[in-house]
Design a protein around this motif. Structure first.
Motif, PDB file in Angstrom:
ATOM      1  N   LEU A 179       0.848  -1.184   0.000  1.00 31.22           N
ATOM      2  CA  LEU A 179       0.000   0.000   0.000  1.00 31.22           C
ATOM      3  C   LEU A 179       0.885   1.235   0.000  1.00 31.22           C
ATOM      4  O   LEU A 179       1.869   1.314   0.745  1.00 31.22           O
ATOM      5  CB  LEU A 179      -0.903   0.020   1.240  1.00 31.22           C
ATOM      6  CG  LEU A 179      -1.557  -1.306   1.659  1.00 31.22           C
ATOM      7  CD1 LEU A 179      -2.412  -1.096   2.907  1.00 31.22           C
ATOM      8  CD2 LEU A 179      -2.370  -1.889   0.527  1.00 31.22           C
ATOM      9  N   PHE A 180       0.511   2.238  -0.799  1.00 31.96           N
ATOM     10  CA  PHE A 180       1.363   3.424  -0.891  1.00 31.96           C
ATOM     11  C   PHE A 180       0.622   4.575  -1.558  1.00 31.96           C
ATOM     12  O   PHE A 180      -0.451   4.393  -2.157  1.00 31.96           O
ATOM     13  CB  PHE A 180       2.627   3.103  -1.692  1.00 31.96           C
ATOM     14  CG  PHE A 180       2.374   2.715  -3.121  1.00 31.96           C
ATOM     15  CD1 PHE A 180       2.469   3.642  -4.147  1.00 31.96           C
ATOM     16  CD2 PHE A 180       2.024   1.405  -3.448  1.00 31.96           C
ATOM     17  CE1 PHE A 180       2.223   3.286  -5.473  1.00 31.96           C
ATOM     18  CE2 PHE A 180       1.774   1.035  -4.758  1.00 31.96           C
ATOM     19  CZ  PHE A 180       1.872   1.977  -5.768  1.00 31.96           C
ATOM     20  N   LEU A 181       1.222   5.743  -1.481  1.00 30.89           N
ATOM     21  CA  LEU A 181       0.788   6.900  -2.254  1.00 30.89           C
ATOM     22  C   LEU A 181       1.874   7.219  -3.277  1.00 30.89           C
ATOM     23  O   LEU A 181       3.075   7.094  -2.971  1.00 30.89           O
ATOM     24  CB  LEU A 181       0.554   8.105  -1.344  1.00 30.89           C
ATOM     25  CG  LEU A 181      -0.600   7.985  -0.348  1.00 30.89           C
ATOM     26  CD1 LEU A 181      -0.729   9.282   0.465  1.00 30.89           C
ATOM     27  CD2 LEU A 181      -1.916   7.665  -1.040  1.00 30.89           C
ATOM     28  N   PRO A 182       1.497   7.635  -4.486  1.00 32.40           N
ATOM     29  CA  PRO A 182       2.488   7.871  -5.541  1.00 32.40           C
ATOM     30  C   PRO A 182       3.538   8.921  -5.187  1.00 32.40           C
ATOM     31  O   PRO A 182       4.641   8.891  -5.740  1.00 32.40           O
ATOM     32  CB  PRO A 182       1.625   8.340  -6.726  1.00 32.40           C
ATOM     33  CG  PRO A 182       0.296   7.749  -6.470  1.00 32.40           C
ATOM     34  CD  PRO A 182       0.125   7.768  -4.982  1.00 32.40           C
ATOM     35  N   GLU A 183       3.221   9.831  -4.271  1.00 34.65           N
ATOM     36  CA  GLU A 183       4.189  10.856  -3.903  1.00 34.65           C
ATOM     37  C   GLU A 183       5.467  10.231  -3.339  1.00 34.65           C
ATOM     38  O   GLU A 183       6.541  10.848  -3.357  1.00 34.65           O
ATOM     39  CB  GLU A 183       3.588  11.805  -2.867  1.00 34.65           C
ATOM     40  CG  GLU A 183       3.207  11.129  -1.564  1.00 34.65           C
ATOM     41  CD  GLU A 183       2.305  11.970  -0.679  1.00 34.65           C
ATOM     42  OE1 GLU A 183       2.587  12.051   0.519  1.00 34.65           O
ATOM     43  OE2 GLU A 183       1.333  12.546  -1.203  1.00 34.65           O
ATOM     44  N   LEU A 184       5.353   8.999  -2.873  1.00 36.53           N
ATOM     45  CA  LEU A 184       6.504   8.315  -2.304  1.00 36.53           C
ATOM     46  C   LEU A 184       7.599   8.088  -3.342  1.00 36.53           C
ATOM     47  O   LEU A 184       8.778   8.036  -2.997  1.00 36.53           O
ATOM     48  CB  LEU A 184       6.054   6.980  -1.704  1.00 36.53           C
ATOM     49  CG  LEU A 184       6.924   6.344  -0.633  1.00 36.53           C
ATOM     50  CD1 LEU A 184       6.902   7.182   0.635  1.00 36.53           C
ATOM     51  CD2 LEU A 184       6.446   4.932  -0.328  1.00 36.53           C
ATOM     52  N   ILE A 185       7.210   7.924  -4.596  1.00 38.79           N
ATOM     53  CA  ILE A 185       8.202   7.669  -5.643  1.00 38.79           C
ATOM     54  C   ILE A 185       8.199   8.801  -6.680  1.00 38.79           C
ATOM     55  O   ILE A 185       8.592   8.590  -7.835  1.00 38.79           O
ATOM     56  CB  ILE A 185       7.953   6.294  -6.312  1.00 38.79           C
ATOM     57  CG1 ILE A 185       6.467   6.051  -6.644  1.00 38.79           C
ATOM     58  CG2 ILE A 185       8.419   5.174  -5.422  1.00 38.79           C
ATOM     59  CD1 ILE A 185       6.049   6.451  -7.990  1.00 38.79           C
ATOM     60  N   ALA A 186       7.782   9.991  -6.269  1.00 37.94           N
ATOM     61  CA  ALA A 186       7.765  11.131  -7.198  1.00 37.94           C
ATOM     62  C   ALA A 186       9.154  11.431  -7.738  1.00 37.94           C
ATOM     63  O   ALA A 186       9.311  11.867  -8.887  1.00 37.94           O
ATOM     64  CB  ALA A 186       7.191  12.366  -6.497  1.00 37.94           C
ATOM     65  N   PRO A 227      11.190  10.552 -13.785  1.00 37.32           N
ATOM     66  CA  PRO A 227      11.928  10.433 -15.060  1.00 37.32           C
ATOM     67  C   PRO A 227      12.186   8.984 -15.468  1.00 37.32           C
ATOM     68  O   PRO A 227      12.259   8.684 -16.653  1.00 37.32           O
ATOM     69  CB  PRO A 227      13.242  11.162 -14.768  1.00 37.32           C
ATOM     70  CG  PRO A 227      12.920  12.108 -13.660  1.00 37.32           C
ATOM     71  CD  PRO A 227      11.920  11.372 -12.807  1.00 37.32           C
ATOM     72  N   PHE A 228      12.312   8.100 -14.487  1.00 35.45           N
ATOM     73  CA  PHE A 228      12.610   6.701 -14.808  1.00 35.45           C
ATOM     74  C   PHE A 228      11.373   5.977 -15.337  1.00 35.45           C
ATOM     75  O   PHE A 228      11.487   4.945 -16.002  1.00 35.45           O
ATOM     76  CB  PHE A 228      13.140   5.978 -13.569  1.00 35.45           C
ATOM     77  CG  PHE A 228      14.373   6.600 -12.984  1.00 35.45           C
ATOM     78  CD1 PHE A 228      15.607   6.442 -13.600  1.00 35.45           C
ATOM     79  CD2 PHE A 228      14.307   7.355 -11.823  1.00 35.45           C
ATOM     80  CE1 PHE A 228      16.747   7.026 -13.070  1.00 35.45           C
ATOM     81  CE2 PHE A 228      15.431   7.946 -11.284  1.00 35.45           C
ATOM     82  CZ  PHE A 228      16.660   7.783 -11.901  1.00 35.45           C
ATOM     83  N   LEU A 229      10.192   6.491 -15.015  1.00 38.29           N
ATOM     84  CA  LEU A 229       8.948   5.858 -15.444  1.00 38.29           C
ATOM     85  C   LEU A 229       8.303   6.577 -16.626  1.00 38.29           C
ATOM     86  O   LEU A 229       7.235   6.180 -17.083  1.00 38.29           O
ATOM     87  CB  LEU A 229       7.963   5.811 -14.273  1.00 38.29           C
ATOM     88  CG  LEU A 229       8.356   4.841 -13.146  1.00 38.29           C
ATOM     89  CD1 LEU A 229       7.583   5.167 -11.875  1.00 38.29           C
ATOM     90  CD2 LEU A 229       8.116   3.402 -13.561  1.00 38.29           C
ATOM     91  N   ALA A 230       8.962   7.624 -17.115  1.00 39.52           N
ATOM     92  CA  ALA A 230       8.380   8.422 -18.198  1.00 39.52           C
ATOM     93  C   ALA A 230       8.224   7.641 -19.491  1.00 39.52           C
ATOM     94  O   ALA A 230       7.400   8.006 -20.341  1.00 39.52           O
ATOM     95  CB  ALA A 230       9.240   9.668 -18.445  1.00 39.52           C
ATOM     96  N   ASP A 231       8.987   6.568 -19.646  1.00 38.21           N
ATOM     97  CA  ASP A 231       8.898   5.769 -20.871  1.00 38.21           C
ATOM     98  C   ASP A 231       7.665   4.870 -20.894  1.00 38.21           C
ATOM     99  O   ASP A 231       7.425   4.178 -21.880  1.00 38.21           O
ATOM    100  CB  ASP A 231      10.149   4.890 -21.035  1.00 38.21           C
ATOM    101  CG  ASP A 231      11.385   5.698 -21.375  1.00 38.21           C
ATOM    102  OD1 ASP A 231      11.222   6.826 -21.891  1.00 38.21           O
ATOM    103  OD2 ASP A 231      12.499   5.210 -21.113  1.00 38.21           O
ATOM    104  N   TYR A 232       6.875   4.866 -19.809  1.00 34.87           N
ATOM    105  CA  TYR A 232       5.719   3.981 -19.710  1.00 34.87           C
ATOM    106  C   TYR A 232       4.445   4.782 -19.431  1.00 34.87           C
ATOM    107  O   TYR A 232       3.788   4.588 -18.403  1.00 34.87           O
ATOM    108  CB  TYR A 232       5.937   2.942 -18.610  1.00 34.87           C
ATOM    109  CG  TYR A 232       7.240   2.197 -18.732  1.00 34.87           C
ATOM    110  CD1 TYR A 232       7.424   1.239 -19.732  1.00 34.87           C
ATOM    111  CD2 TYR A 232       8.304   2.449 -17.872  1.00 34.87           C
ATOM    112  CE1 TYR A 232       8.625   0.549 -19.861  1.00 34.87           C
ATOM    113  CE2 TYR A 232       9.503   1.760 -17.991  1.00 34.87           C
ATOM    114  CZ  TYR A 232       9.655   0.822 -18.988  1.00 34.87           C
ATOM    115  OH  TYR A 232      10.840   0.142 -19.114  1.00 34.87           O
ATOM    116  N   PRO A 233       4.076   5.697 -20.332  1.00 38.70           N
ATOM    117  CA  PRO A 233       2.921   6.564 -20.064  1.00 38.70           C
ATOM    118  C   PRO A 233       1.610   5.809 -19.926  1.00 38.70           C
ATOM    119  O   PRO A 233       0.751   6.207 -19.127  1.00 38.70           O
ATOM    120  CB  PRO A 233       2.904   7.517 -21.267  1.00 38.70           C
ATOM    121  CG  PRO A 233       3.630   6.776 -22.355  1.00 38.70           C
ATOM    122  CD  PRO A 233       4.686   5.985 -21.650  1.00 38.70           C
TER     123      PRO A 233
END
Length: 293
Positions: free
Chosen positions: A96-103, A107-113
């Motif tokens: 369980l998490f909130l996305p702000e944790l990996i904000a 840039p590392f996830l930008a390739d997977y829109p």
């Protein structure tokens, strides 16, 4: 047990699972058919990793197969429940998490829109069954399973700087899931191109067909078309084209006795009569003319 339509929906809140400013929790839990007579939504994001047992995870009224090593990425507004048969039970790991944790890792996830749309806090993406199965339901490989176990140990041991380690591990987990989703999407697109090419071969087998022209027709390279076609059908484009022509020739020889073997040969796209005879014998075990007695 109540009918699914009669089940109350409970909204889970994060203060039940964490306090303070570290918006993360990971734990294992067992479920039985009687565990929770509810369906749930929540105010946090969730990854479910199935450790053991089988059944179904019902998301927004649609059931998805649940078996060991399956991963589900769940949006807060997804209404979910488990369906288990008889006296069966499942053991799962909840992340369980909130996305702000990996904000920091954006840039590392930008390739997977496509994959990352589920983490848009403004609105829940519209996801059909096929798209959900491509993007948000994955089979965890050994590296993902090992990473989840490492996250569980790190969280439970809570050693110095464990929060930083957890954030890095969560980012790696999402990157690995997104990578698998991307491979699924690519395979799906490749299969669609291969199926279109196969349909075209069946309809136009009697015409001169060049692989480069066929690839250009579908907006892909010749190498890509060969690769996805072979992966989908287990044969090359050339073999598939010959198969279509031989099948059509066999049918015409039986259905149109007024046509000569040569007419059938050239009418089905072959340009060499002796070559046609060799292929026909190899495929059907007799010369073309023997079909007519």
């Amino acid at each position: 047990m109540a009918h699914p339509a009669e089940l109350p929906t409970v909204r889970l809140t994060s203060n039940r699972f964490w306090g303070g400013d570290f918006h993360f929790s990971i734990f294992t839990v067992r479920h039985t058919p009687e565990s929770h007579p509810f369906q749930y939504c929540r105010n946090f994001w969730k990854i479910i990793y199935v450790l053991s047992g089988c059944g179904a995870e019902v998301i927004d009224g649609v059931g998805y197969a649940l078996r060991p090593d399956t991963l589900f990425v769940i949006h807060p507004d997804d209404v979910t429940r488990f369906e288990l048969a008889g006296d069966s039970e499942i053991e799962i790991c909840n992340i369980l998490f909130l996305p702000e944790l990996i904000a920091f890792g954006a840039p590392f996830l930008a390739d997977y829109p496509d994959f990352m749309r589920i983490f848009d806090p403004a609105r829940k993406p519209e996801v059909g069954r096929e798209q959900r199965e491509r993007l948000y339901i994955q089979k965890a490989d050994q590296s993902i399973a090992a990473l989840i176990r490492a996250m569980l140990r790190e969280f439970n041991q809570a050693q110095a700087n464990y929060r930083s380690v957890i954030r890095l591990q969560l980012l790696e987990l999402l990157c690995r899931i997104a990578r698998q989703s991307d491979r699924k999407i690519r395979r799906s697109r490749g299969r669609a191109v291969a199926e279109q090419a196969a349909d075209f071969l069946r309809e136009h087998h009697s015409e001169p067909l060049e692989p480069a022209a066929l690839a250009a027709r579908f907006g892909v390279s010749r190498q890509y078309l060969h690769r996805v076609f072979s992966r989908t059908y287990g044969m090359s484009l050339g073999d598939a084209l010959r198969d279509c022509r031989l099948t059509a020739a066999y049918r015409q020889l039986l259905e149109h006795p007024e046509r000569t073997v040569s007419e059938v040969c050239y009418g089905c796209g072959f340009n060499d009569l002796s070559y046609f005879y060799r292929l026909f014998r190899a495929r059907y075990g007799c010369a073309p003319g023997r079909l007519r007695g």
